[in-house]
Design a protein around this motif. Structure first.
Motif, PDB file in Angstrom:
ATOM      1  N   LYS A 273       0.863  -1.190   0.000  1.00 49.77           N
ATOM      2  CA  LYS A 273       0.000   0.000   0.000  1.00 49.77           C
ATOM      3  C   LYS A 273       0.897   1.236   0.000  1.00 49.77           C
ATOM      4  O   LYS A 273       1.871   1.301   0.746  1.00 49.77           O
ATOM      5  CB  LYS A 273      -0.888  -0.027   1.244  1.00 49.77           C
ATOM      6  N   SER A 275       0.932   5.455   0.341  1.00 49.82           N
ATOM      7  CA  SER A 275       0.203   6.690   0.686  1.00 49.82           C
ATOM      8  C   SER A 275       1.039   7.887   0.276  1.00 49.82           C
ATOM      9  O   SER A 275       2.216   7.967   0.608  1.00 49.82           O
ATOM     10  CB  SER A 275      -0.043   6.780   2.193  1.00 49.82           C
ATOM     11  N   ALA A 288      -0.828   8.849  -7.849  1.00 53.49           N
ATOM     12  CA  ALA A 288      -1.491   7.629  -7.382  1.00 53.49           C
ATOM     13  C   ALA A 288      -2.200   6.928  -8.541  1.00 53.49           C
ATOM     14  O   ALA A 288      -2.175   5.696  -8.638  1.00 53.49           O
ATOM     15  CB  ALA A 288      -2.486   7.961  -6.277  1.00 53.49           C
ATOM     16  N   GLY A 301      -3.649   7.629  -2.604  1.00 56.58           N
ATOM     17  CA  GLY A 301      -3.083   6.321  -2.277  1.00 56.58           C
ATOM     18  C   GLY A 301      -3.294   5.311  -3.389  1.00 56.58           C
ATOM     19  O   GLY A 301      -4.076   5.544  -4.315  1.00 56.58           O
TER      20      GLY A 301
END
Ligand SMILES: [Mn+2]
Length: 337
Positions: A273, A275, A288, A301
């Motif tokens: 993941k 961010s 993103a 994200g």
């Protein structure tokens, strides 16, 4: 803007509410407030998420209103409901495999969201990119319908707006957001208690994790791009149960030259993941979306099916390129006037 949704609410009896994976304050606050508002109208409403409620939010849900889609106790048949509300959800992909169930059902699909990347994927869409948070939109809907701002409704709405504006620090901190919060405080919301429940609740193991993360801190582009990672090993050795990255993001953002902060979190051997946060010039929602994610200009994200170190290499090189291109033609947007 609310006419179609008001009709659905007035004509329907049973509603289901959900939000995105990796749910946070805005997501959870919006769904809890909407559920309680609908129940105050004598409607049936259930909140069903495709993941368990992160423990830090459990104090906002004392009656355990947020159900887990995959729990064996609750068997959800979407066709039993009049409509599903998807709040703070910018794309089908943010619902995980719940999206396929929803798409395959006959249920009326309603999206209430504030992400500029939202294409309007539902049957009825209220998308306002100028709203500070999905919670601000739920507040609008409730006041539009002359609903009562009980403390049970007001508290999660305040949670939404306060967290999505970074406690009134980010560029989405608007006069409208303050007006809504003013009404919520008048309804009895205890701002300081909400803040303490969210941020002054950490175990000392959290400082150990922070120490490990600071040890992996790296930078590029003359300090304008800074990133750090959280691996499964770091989580295990520090002993933390819930990883809140807001504190480390704020620490890094406090450094004067930093424009973009990226946090990489290892979720599995081939699952990472990412961010993104930015200060003034870089649109991280574009960054993103290059990696299959989305979000806002200053906070976005993505989730990738790749090992963490591969993702770090790819993201850092694309982000560096963008920062170099941008800083060549834009001056900093930090003027006070
Ligand atoms: Mn939001």
């Amino acid at each position: 803007m609310w006419e179609r949704i008001v009709d659905v609410i007035n004509e329907g009896k049973k509603f289901i509410i959900t939000t995105h994976l990796f749910s946070e304050g805005d997501a959870i606050g919006s769904e809890l407030a909407l559920k309680r508002f609908l129940c105050n109208l004598n409607k049936e409403a259930v909140v069903v998420n495709n993941e368990l409620l992160p423990p830090v939010y459990s104090c906002f849900d004392p009656d355990k209103d947020v159900k887990f889609l995959k729990s064996k106790d609750d068997n959800i048949n979407l066709n039993d409901f009049d409509a599903i509300f998807m709040v703070d959800v910018a794309a089908w992909g943010q619902l995980g495999d719940f999206a396929d169930m929803i798409k395959a059902s006959r249920i009326t699909k309603i999206c209430i969201d504030h992400h500029p990347t939202n294409p309007g994927y539902a049957d009825i869409n209220v998308i306002d990119k100028d709203a500070s948070s999905a919670g601000e939109l739920i507040y609008d809907l409730i006041t539009h319908m002359n609903g009562e701002l009980t403390l049970e409704v007001a508290t999660p709405l305040y949670l939404s707006i306060a967290t999505d504006t970074g406690w009134f620090k980010f560029s989405n901190t608007s006069a409208k957001a303050f007006k809504a919060c003013s009404a919520l405080i008048e309804a009895g919301v205890k701002s300081q208690i909400i803040y303490e429940k969210l941020y002054h609740n950490k175990h000392v193991s959290y400082l150990k994790l922070l120490n490990l993360m600071l040890g992996t801190l790296s930078s590029e582009c003359d300090g304008q791009l800074v990133w750090t990672k959280i691996t499964k090993k770091m989580i295990k050795s520090s002993g933390v149960e819930f990883v809140d990255t807001d504190v480390i993001i704020d620490l890094i953002r406090a450094v004067n030259k930093v424009e973009v902060v990226v946090i990489f979190k290892e979720l599995g051997e081939r699952k990472t993941k990412v961010s993104f946060r930015s200060k003034h010039t870089i649109d991280v929602s574009k960054l993103a979306s290059d990696f299959g994610g989305g979000g806002h200009v200053r906070a976005a994200g993505a989730s990738l099916e790749e090992p963490i170190d591969t993702v770090i290499g790819d993201v850092v090189s694309v982000a560096s390129e963008l920062i170099e291109e941008t800083s060549a033609c834009v001056s900093s947007g930090s003027s006070l006037t």
